[in-house]
Design an enzyme around this catalytic site. Structure first.
Site: not given
Ligand code: URA
Length: 243
Positions: A104
């Site tokens: 993310d």
């Molecule tokens: N899980 C998440 O919620 N976000 C990420 O960036 C990676 C794994």
């Protein structure tokens, strides 16, 4: 044919500047003869290139480890902001790299960038079961019940997660834990904590398979993996003793 400094930098010998200095000091040989000019051209697939006497094992594909900072998108383009590719030095940016899996925008830590489609495919295939480890700070305490729920397989909207592990490092009031998962669904780790009533305040990926983030890599920096590190991705990495 390519410039010698560019070839060396692409293989992780150093930055372009460091490689140029190495060549000027006479520490690089092409087909047995010392090279003195960084702009000298060589064919990396056919010429024998040696650095301080050690043969360079040239790889056409490259896989980089990046310490992804928060606020950048793990994609090849973002019309609204900065992508992880924008953070790379020009000699790496030109190599057709893409992120192998996504983090993310606000997630930090270990991101692999590659131009090896087969490697990315293998890494992301659900049956490869490459474990990913995340250090998470959440907005409340965590307990053994949370760890049991992770291990049992949490039910999220539209899916039941595979068993995951939760190692609680600081139980509260804003708990710190390492979550290990072997899937990569959208916002998966955040959704798993939410299913336990906890919002993730910060998330940092610390390992992919048996490969850990290099602690000396500053946020935003990336470097090629060594052949040994590349193999570590596939090393057994289950957090469960029996699996
Ligand atoms: N899980 C998440 O919620 N976000 C990420 O960036 C990676 C794994």
């Amino acid at each position: 044919m390519e410039r010698l400094d560019k070839i060396l930098a692409s293989q992780g010998v150093g930055s372009r500047k460091e490689c140029a200095a190495l060549i000027r000091r006479g520490e690089v040989a092409v087909n047995g003869a010392a090279a003195r000019r960084p702009e000298q051209k060589a064919d990396p697939e056919h010429d024998a290139i040696a650095v301080r006497g050690a043969p360079l094992c040239y790889r056409r594909t490259v896989t980089l480890m990046m310490n992804k900072p928060g606020g950048v998108l793990s994609a090849t383009r973002d019309p609204h902001g900065v992508t992880v590719l924008d953070l790379l030095p020009p000699e790496q940016r030109a190599r057709g790299l893409f992120p192998a899996g996504r983090l993310d925008r606000d997630t930090e830590g270990l991101l692999l960038l590659t131009n090896d489609g087969a490697l990315a495919h293998r890494m992301l295939a659900p049956k490869s079961h490459v474990w990913k480890r995340y250090l998470a700070r959440v907005d409340g305490p965590l307990s053994a019940q949370d760890a049991q729920a992770f291990a049992a397989g949490l039910a999220l909207e539209g899916m039941v997660c595979l068993p995951a592990s939760l190692e609680i490092l600081e139980p509260g009031p804003q708990a710190l834990a390492v979550a290990a998962v072997r899937e990569g669904q959208f916002h998966q780790v955040k959704r798993m904590f939410l299913a336990r009533g906890r919002r993730v305040l910060s998330l940092r990926r610390i390992a992919v398979g048996g490969l850990s983030l290099d602690p000396s890599l500053p946020p935003g920096a990336a470097r090629p993996l060594t052949p040994e590190e590349l193999e570590l991705i596939w090393a057994p990495s289950s957090p469960f003793p029996q699996a």
